[in-house]
Design a protein around this motif. Structure first.
Motif, PDB file in Angstrom:
ATOM      1  N   GLY A  50      10.562  -0.088   0.950  1.00  0.00           N
ATOM      2  CA  GLY A  50      10.790  -1.402   1.953  1.00  0.00           C
ATOM      3  C   GLY A  50      12.297  -1.648   1.636  1.00  0.00           C
ATOM      4  O   GLY A  50      12.832  -2.897   1.708  1.00  0.00           O
ATOM      5  N   LEU A  51      12.909  -0.561   1.567  1.00  0.00           N
ATOM      6  CA  LEU A  51      14.532  -0.826   1.335  1.00  0.00           C
ATOM      7  C   LEU A  51      15.519  -0.113   2.355  1.00  0.00           C
ATOM      8  O   LEU A  51      16.533   0.315   2.406  1.00  0.00           O
ATOM      9  CB  LEU A  51      15.133   0.007   0.022  1.00  0.00           C
ATOM     10  CG  LEU A  51      14.451  -0.552  -1.054  1.00  0.00           C
ATOM     11  CD1 LEU A  51      14.761   0.493  -2.203  1.00  0.00           C
ATOM     12  CD2 LEU A  51      14.796  -1.742  -1.439  1.00  0.00           C
ATOM     13  N   THR A  67      -3.441   1.559  -0.153  1.00  0.00           N
ATOM     14  CA  THR A  67      -2.829   0.343   0.274  1.00  0.00           C
ATOM     15  C   THR A  67      -1.613   0.551   1.241  1.00  0.00           C
ATOM     16  O   THR A  67      -0.627   1.289   0.712  1.00  0.00           O
ATOM     17  CB  THR A  67      -2.237  -0.652  -0.992  1.00  0.00           C
ATOM     18  OG1 THR A  67      -3.283  -0.611  -1.740  1.00  0.00           O
ATOM     19  CG2 THR A  67      -1.679  -1.813  -0.689  1.00  0.00           C
ATOM     20  N   GLU A  68      -1.636  -0.180   2.524  1.00  0.00           N
ATOM     21  CA  GLU A  68      -0.417   0.008   3.399  1.00  0.00           C
ATOM     22  C   GLU A  68       0.786  -0.746   2.851  1.00  0.00           C
ATOM     23  O   GLU A  68       0.747  -1.709   2.303  1.00  0.00           O
ATOM     24  CB  GLU A  68      -1.077  -0.622   4.769  1.00  0.00           C
ATOM     25  CG  GLU A  68       0.048  -0.366   5.645  1.00  0.00           C
ATOM     26  CD  GLU A  68       0.289   1.088   6.120  1.00  0.00           C
ATOM     27  OE1 GLU A  68       1.631   1.342   5.772  1.00  0.00           O
ATOM     28  OE2 GLU A  68      -0.591   2.103   6.362  1.00  0.00           O
ATOM     29  N   LEU A  69       1.873   0.208   2.643  1.00  0.00           N
ATOM     30  CA  LEU A  69       3.178  -0.437   2.543  1.00  0.00           C
ATOM     31  C   LEU A  69       3.762  -0.924   3.641  1.00  0.00           C
ATOM     32  O   LEU A  69       4.813  -2.068   3.522  1.00  0.00           O
ATOM     33  CB  LEU A  69       3.887   0.626   1.670  1.00  0.00           C
ATOM     34  CG  LEU A  69       3.314   1.144   0.431  1.00  0.00           C
ATOM     35  CD1 LEU A  69       4.434   2.141  -0.324  1.00  0.00           C
ATOM     36  CD2 LEU A  69       2.884   0.114  -0.536  1.00  0.00           C
ATOM     37  N   ILE A  70       3.793  -0.428   4.944  1.00  0.00           N
ATOM     38  CA  ILE A  70       4.579  -0.842   5.944  1.00  0.00           C
ATOM     39  C   ILE A  70       4.093  -2.283   6.287  1.00  0.00           C
ATOM     40  O   ILE A  70       2.707  -2.300   6.555  1.00  0.00           O
ATOM     41  CB  ILE A  70       4.490   0.243   7.213  1.00  0.00           C
ATOM     42  CG1 ILE A  70       5.183   1.172   6.656  1.00  0.00           C
ATOM     43  CG2 ILE A  70       5.201  -0.540   8.328  1.00  0.00           C
ATOM     44  CD1 ILE A  70       5.178   2.532   7.756  1.00  0.00           C
ATOM     45  N   GLY A  71       4.965  -3.183   6.278  1.00  0.00           N
ATOM     46  CA  GLY A  71       4.608  -4.681   6.554  1.00  0.00           C
ATOM     47  C   GLY A  71       4.162  -5.526   5.267  1.00  0.00           C
ATOM     48  O   GLY A  71       3.837  -6.614   5.376  1.00  0.00           O
ATOM     49  N   LEU A  77       6.282  -5.729  -2.462  1.00  0.00           N
ATOM     50  CA  LEU A  77       7.191  -4.420  -2.581  1.00  0.00           C
ATOM     51  C   LEU A  77       7.903  -4.577  -4.084  1.00  0.00           C
ATOM     52  O   LEU A  77       8.034  -3.472  -4.506  1.00  0.00           O
ATOM     53  CB  LEU A  77       7.937  -4.425  -1.579  1.00  0.00           C
ATOM     54  CG  LEU A  77       7.073  -3.892  -0.240  1.00  0.00           C
ATOM     55  CD1 LEU A  77       7.992  -3.797   0.911  1.00  0.00           C
ATOM     56  CD2 LEU A  77       6.542  -2.202  -0.432  1.00  0.00           C
ATOM     57  N   ALA A  78       8.500  -5.467  -4.174  1.00  0.00           N
ATOM     58  CA  ALA A  78       9.504  -5.667  -5.554  1.00  0.00           C
ATOM     59  C   ALA A  78       8.505  -5.437  -6.770  1.00  0.00           C
ATOM     60  O   ALA A  78       9.053  -4.843  -7.573  1.00  0.00           O
ATOM     61  CB  ALA A  78      10.168  -7.029  -5.412  1.00  0.00           C
ATOM     62  N   ARG A  79       7.331  -5.967  -6.691  1.00  0.00           N
ATOM     63  CA  ARG A  79       6.570  -5.735  -7.987  1.00  0.00           C
ATOM     64  C   ARG A  79       6.296  -4.174  -8.046  1.00  0.00           C
ATOM     65  O   ARG A  79       5.891  -3.571  -9.152  1.00  0.00           O
ATOM     66  CB  ARG A  79       5.211  -6.484  -7.884  1.00  0.00           C
ATOM     67  CG  ARG A  79       5.253  -8.008  -8.307  1.00  0.00           C
ATOM     68  CD  ARG A  79       4.080  -8.584  -8.514  1.00  0.00           C
ATOM     69  NE  ARG A  79       3.191  -8.803  -7.410  1.00  0.00           N
ATOM     70  CZ  ARG A  79       3.219  -9.766  -6.627  1.00  0.00           C
ATOM     71  NH1 ARG A  79       3.760 -10.742  -6.868  1.00  0.00           N
ATOM     72  NH2 ARG A  79       2.279  -9.826  -5.422  1.00  0.00           N
ATOM     73  N   LEU A  80       5.949  -3.681  -6.809  1.00  0.00           N
ATOM     74  CA  LEU A  80       5.532  -2.219  -6.704  1.00  0.00           C
ATOM     75  C   LEU A  80       6.707  -1.273  -7.366  1.00  0.00           C
ATOM     76  O   LEU A  80       6.641  -0.564  -7.907  1.00  0.00           O
ATOM     77  CB  LEU A  80       5.316  -1.705  -5.330  1.00  0.00           C
ATOM     78  CG  LEU A  80       4.691  -0.308  -5.082  1.00  0.00           C
ATOM     79  CD1 LEU A  80       3.298  -0.358  -5.353  1.00  0.00           C
ATOM     80  CD2 LEU A  80       4.815  -0.009  -3.761  1.00  0.00           C
ATOM     81  N   ARG A  81       7.902  -1.734  -6.866  1.00  0.00           N
ATOM     82  CA  ARG A  81       9.222  -0.903  -7.240  1.00  0.00           C
ATOM     83  C   ARG A  81       9.468  -1.125  -8.716  1.00  0.00           C
ATOM     84  O   ARG A  81       9.561  -2.152  -9.215  1.00  0.00           O
ATOM     85  CB  ARG A  81      10.477  -1.316  -6.544  1.00  0.00           C
ATOM     86  CG  ARG A  81      10.454  -1.002  -5.277  1.00  0.00           C
ATOM     87  CD  ARG A  81      11.575  -1.225  -4.325  1.00  0.00           C
ATOM     88  NE  ARG A  81      11.968  -2.651  -4.391  1.00  0.00           N
ATOM     89  CZ  ARG A  81      12.041  -3.492  -3.296  1.00  0.00           C
ATOM     90  NH1 ARG A  81      11.289  -3.183  -2.206  1.00  0.00           N
ATOM     91  NH2 ARG A  81      12.299  -4.862  -3.495  1.00  0.00           N
ATOM     92  N   GLY A  82       9.511  -0.296  -9.588  1.00  0.00           N
ATOM     93  CA  GLY A  82       9.696  -0.305 -10.861  1.00  0.00           C
ATOM     94  C   GLY A  82       8.230  -0.284 -11.603  1.00  0.00           C
ATOM     95  O   GLY A  82       8.231   0.719 -12.698  1.00  0.00           O
TER      96      GLY A  82
END
Length: 262
Positions: A50-51, A67-71, A77-82
């Protein structure tokens, strides 16, 4: 299946820059995205997190554990990153904040994602600095990025990406700005950490010789499209596309110079 990209299309201001890219990264796999500058390999990786830059839109499907990431909302998404996916960028000088110590920058991700206090996070930052083999970790965490060498800054960036033990690491040309000796050290470090943690790896590069050292599967891009996808051993031995053949010639020229030095 950890990461699955299907028919990904990225447009920037109405112009298609990635067109129908698909690939899968199973748990523990090491996959390389390779192509010349402008082939769409970095944008493909950024879309998964998402960047994407302003003006860019993505369609198709990018799924993480189904799990769909687009949208997906930015907060999720911020929780997913890291937590689940870490990323190391090409140039650590621009990825690091020049006015904060490197220890605080390593600790920040730990505090955000794991809820540790300031003191505990600093202690973890020292552990992570040692883990990426930075010298004198208790001292180096109090330095600023400009006080470190290029190789040391990249080690800090790796520590930041891996501090929360993600399951997937995306490495976007992480050694391009480094000299050959430091490049080899960073590649060896990445491979060691990925193996130790059992992580999946998506490695982005324009250099087939580098890809051969870190990945087992390769996806070759040109002008935003996949032109070949095969085991790296096949890309090296019997490349099918003219693009891959050109990358192999470049890699051979790098490995075997006219003066005979490797």
């Amino acid at each position: 299946m950890s990461l699955s990209v299907h028919d990904l299309v990225i447009e920037i201001d109405g112009r298609t820059v990635v067109d129908g890219v698909s690939f899968d990264v199973p748990d523990g796999a090491r996959l390389g995205l390779i192509g010349e500058s402008g082939s769409g390999k970095s944008l493909t990786a950024l879309a998964a997190l998402g960047l994407l830059p302003d003006g860019a839109t993505a369609s198709g499907s990018i799924r993480w554990d189904g799990t769909e990431l687009i949208g997906m909302p930015d907060r999720e998404l911020a929780r997913l990153r890291g937590d689940d996916i870490g990323i190391v960028f090409q140039e650590p000088r621009t990825a690091l904040n020049p006015i904060r110590t490197v220890g605080r920058q390593i600790a920040e991700s730990i505090r955000i994602h794991q809820g540790l206090g300031r003191r505990e996070a600093r202690e973890r930052a020292i552990v992570e600095a040692a883990r990426v083999r930075l010298p004198d970790p208790e001292s180096i965490v109090d330095r600023y990025p400009h006080q470190l060498s290029g190789g040391q800054r990249q080690r800090v960036a790796i520590a930041m990406a891996l501090a929360c033990r993600p399951r997937l690491l995306i490495a976007d040309e992480p050694t391009t700005a480094l000299d050959v000796t430091i490049q080899a050290e960073i590649l060896a470090l990445l491979l060691s950490l990925v193996a130790d943690e059992g992580m999946s790896l998506v490695f982005i590069t324009h250099d087939l010789a580098v890809l051969a050292q870190v990945a087992t599967e390769g996806v070759v891009l040109e002008h935003g499209r996949v032109v070949e996808a095969a085991p790296v051993s096949t890309l090296l031995s019997t490349p099918a596309s003219p693009v891959t053949q050109g990358l192999l010639r470049d890699a051979t020229a790098t490995l075997w110079r006219p003066d005979g030095d490797a």
